[in-house]
Design a protein around this motif. Structure first.
Motif, PDB file in Angstrom:
ATOM      1  N   ARG A 239       0.827  -1.215   0.000  1.00  0.00           N
ATOM      2  CA  ARG A 239       0.000   0.000   0.000  1.00  0.00           C
ATOM      3  C   ARG A 239       0.856   1.258   0.000  1.00  0.00           C
ATOM      4  N   ILE A 240       1.944   1.247   0.768  1.00  0.00           N
ATOM      5  CA  ILE A 240       2.852   2.394   0.777  1.00  0.00           C
ATOM      6  C   ILE A 240       3.379   2.667  -0.626  1.00  0.00           C
ATOM      7  N   LEU A 241       3.655   1.582  -1.366  1.00  0.00           N
ATOM      8  CA  LEU A 241       4.238   1.707  -2.703  1.00  0.00           C
ATOM      9  C   LEU A 241       3.194   1.823  -3.812  1.00  0.00           C
ATOM     10  N   GLY A 242       1.913   1.816  -3.441  1.00  0.00           N
ATOM     11  CA  GLY A 242       0.857   2.038  -4.421  1.00  0.00           C
ATOM     12  C   GLY A 242       0.194   0.797  -4.973  1.00  0.00           C
TER      13      GLY A 242
ATOM     14  N   ILE B 201       9.419   1.325  -8.163  1.00  0.00           N
ATOM     15  CA  ILE B 201       9.133   0.560  -6.950  1.00  0.00           C
ATOM     16  C   ILE B 201      10.435   0.250  -6.214  1.00  0.00           C
ATOM     17  N   ALA B 202      11.479  -0.120  -6.955  1.00  0.00           N
ATOM     18  CA  ALA B 202      12.788  -0.378  -6.340  1.00  0.00           C
ATOM     19  C   ALA B 202      13.285   0.877  -5.612  1.00  0.00           C
ATOM     20  N   LEU B 203      13.109   2.025  -6.233  1.00  0.00           N
ATOM     21  CA  LEU B 203      13.487   3.274  -5.571  1.00  0.00           C
ATOM     22  C   LEU B 203      12.613   3.515  -4.336  1.00  0.00           C
ATOM     23  N   GLY B 204      11.370   3.112  -4.414  1.00  0.00           N
ATOM     24  CA  GLY B 204      10.484   3.203  -3.251  1.00  0.00           C
ATOM     25  C   GLY B 204      10.985   2.346  -2.103  1.00  0.00           C
ATOM     26  N   TYR B 205      11.460   1.135  -2.410  1.00  0.00           N
ATOM     27  CA  TYR B 205      12.047   0.282  -1.365  1.00  0.00           C
ATOM     28  C   TYR B 205      13.238   0.992  -0.724  1.00  0.00           C
ATOM     29  N   GLU B 206      14.057   1.591  -1.553  1.00  0.00           N
ATOM     30  CA  GLU B 206      15.231   2.305  -1.051  1.00  0.00           C
ATOM     31  C   GLU B 206      14.818   3.426  -0.091  1.00  0.00           C
ATOM     32  N   ILE B 207      13.795   4.159  -0.442  1.00  0.00           N
ATOM     33  CA  ILE B 207      13.321   5.266   0.386  1.00  0.00           C
ATOM     34  C   ILE B 207      12.692   4.752   1.681  1.00  0.00           C
ATOM     35  N   VAL B 208      11.850   3.737   1.584  1.00  0.00           N
ATOM     36  CA  VAL B 208      11.179   3.205   2.771  1.00  0.00           C
ATOM     37  C   VAL B 208      12.189   2.639   3.763  1.00  0.00           C
TER      38      VAL B 208
END
Length: 75
Positions: free
Chosen positions: A25-28, A49-56
């Motif tokens: 959900r955080i990643l959409g 999404i990979a960049l989202g993992y990096e940020i989270v």
């Protein structure tokens, strides 16, 4: 792609206390399926999404997906 590649996505998710559904959900995502497939290396995450993992997780993508990074470096 091989099942022998190592990623630490599940490890980092567990450390943060997030469920697959929460992270999705955080990643959409609407469901946890894509997160599970990424954790098991049944699918590679799209770049955003990979960049989202990096940020989270506040961890570089190359560390989260270290097996994939090593394979790319080797090739």
């Amino acid at each position: 792609m091989t099942d022998r590649l190592t990623n630490y996505l599940r490890t980092h998710r567990k450390k943060t206390g997030l469920s697959q559904r929460d992270l999705g959900r955080i990643l959409g995502y609407q469901e946890e399926g894509p997160i599970s497939r990424h954790e098991q290396f049944h699918a590679l995450p799209p770049l955003l999404i990979a960049l989202g993992y990096e940020i989270v997780f506040q961890i570089p993508i190359s560390e989260i997906f270290s097996g994939l990074r090593d394979a790319v470096e080797h090739d």
